[in-house]
Motif scaffolding. Sequence first.
Motif, PDB file in Angstrom:
ATOM      1  N   ARG A 221       0.838  -1.210   0.000  1.00  0.00           N
ATOM      2  CA  ARG A 221       0.000   0.000   0.000  1.00  0.00           C
ATOM      3  C   ARG A 221       0.864   1.248   0.000  1.00  0.00           C
ATOM      4  O   ARG A 221       0.491   2.287  -0.559  1.00  0.00           O
ATOM      5  N   SER A 222       2.024   1.166   0.643  1.00  0.00           N
ATOM      6  CA  SER A 222       2.889   2.333   0.805  1.00  0.00           C
ATOM      7  C   SER A 222       3.690   2.653  -0.450  1.00  0.00           C
ATOM      8  O   SER A 222       3.974   3.825  -0.727  1.00  0.00           O
ATOM      9  N   LEU A 223       4.086   1.634  -1.201  1.00  0.00           N
ATOM     10  CA  LEU A 223       4.964   1.841  -2.358  1.00  0.00           C
ATOM     11  C   LEU A 223       4.442   2.888  -3.350  1.00  0.00           C
ATOM     12  O   LEU A 223       5.180   3.815  -3.714  1.00  0.00           O
ATOM     13  N   PRO A 224       3.197   2.795  -3.823  1.00  0.00           N
ATOM     14  CA  PRO A 224       2.742   3.801  -4.796  1.00  0.00           C
ATOM     15  C   PRO A 224       2.644   5.206  -4.206  1.00  0.00           C
ATOM     16  O   PRO A 224       2.708   6.182  -4.957  1.00  0.00           O
ATOM     17  N   LEU A 225       2.525   5.309  -2.888  1.00  0.00           N
ATOM     18  CA  LEU A 225       2.429   6.627  -2.264  1.00  0.00           C
ATOM     19  C   LEU A 225       3.736   7.400  -2.355  1.00  0.00           C
ATOM     20  O   LEU A 225       3.746   8.627  -2.258  1.00  0.00           O
ATOM     21  N   ILE A 226       4.854   6.668  -2.542  1.00  0.00           N
ATOM     22  CA  ILE A 226       6.137   7.345  -2.727  1.00  0.00           C
ATOM     23  C   ILE A 226       6.655   7.129  -4.154  1.00  0.00           C
ATOM     24  O   ILE A 226       7.849   7.265  -4.405  1.00  0.00           O
ATOM     25  N   PHE A 227       5.739   6.775  -5.075  1.00  0.00           N
ATOM     26  CA  PHE A 227       6.061   6.622  -6.500  1.00  0.00           C
ATOM     27  C   PHE A 227       7.144   5.562  -6.723  1.00  0.00           C
ATOM     28  O   PHE A 227       8.064   5.743  -7.520  1.00  0.00           O
TER      29      PHE A 227
END
Length: 288
Positions: free
Chosen positions: A56-62
């Motif tokens: 879930r976190s990965l796409p939030l930091i591109f």
Amino acid sequence: MQESIVYINGLFTPLKNAKVSILDRGFCYGDGLFETMRAFNGKVFRSNQHLERLFRSLPLIFMDLPMTLHEVNSVVQETLDRNNFKNAIIRLTVTRGINEPSFQIDKEVAPTLVIHARPHQPLPKAIYLKGVNISLITMQAPVLPGVNQSLKTCNYLSNILLRKISQMRGSMEGIIVDPILGVTEGATSNLFILKDGTLKTPATNNSVLEGITREVVLEIAMNHKVPVSKALLIPEDIYNADEVFITNSGIDIVPVVSVDDKPIGNKKPGILTKFLRDEFLKCIEEEL
């Protein structure tokens, strides 16, 4: 003692040979994410929840990891198996990889994935029997721009300094009190209090991590009909609590008997705290 076997980008290698480039953005900027997982009897506890949070976190930091959750889960378990550790701490780190020293994100660059397992060193039993002191430290809680939830990033300097300051005050843990958000979280832990029969914890937001042990504690409480509140807490709530405890994957549930050297309750681990820890340990046995 046998040397640890480390997974790096598809290969398993002895710890002494495990190397990351000085150009890796994790090394240069702390540009990455991590998860710390706990293994009991050769199995990783709630590994899916840890990895779901990571993905879930990965796409939030591109950032993109060219593996599925199932594939990463398999590699985590294989790392544990190769080390033959029954009770272990597993650190998974994913960085944005190697590129020229620049803030510019290059999506063509492959990420770096490292998985390292080490034997778990439990806290002394006296800590669970007698409890600990923690400190409330007023500071602005660190947040990431454009991200509406707290992430486990590799940039951990704020947490390191928070822990050092709390230790200088004679505490096991420091808890951030943000001027606007109120009581948030510790350097490496989530905070709970019990007041008038209700279990309370700060609501998750961009300054409070959705800890895995925190989620298990909330599940146990709700399964046993313990009223739960996830909301704003202020320092007075902590000082006046009937019970206080902190949680994370490495320490599970640690009772707090004083805050800023002010006693909590009768300055002994609380009844609900003990019950929740007993149930937490049962949960581990049942699931693994």
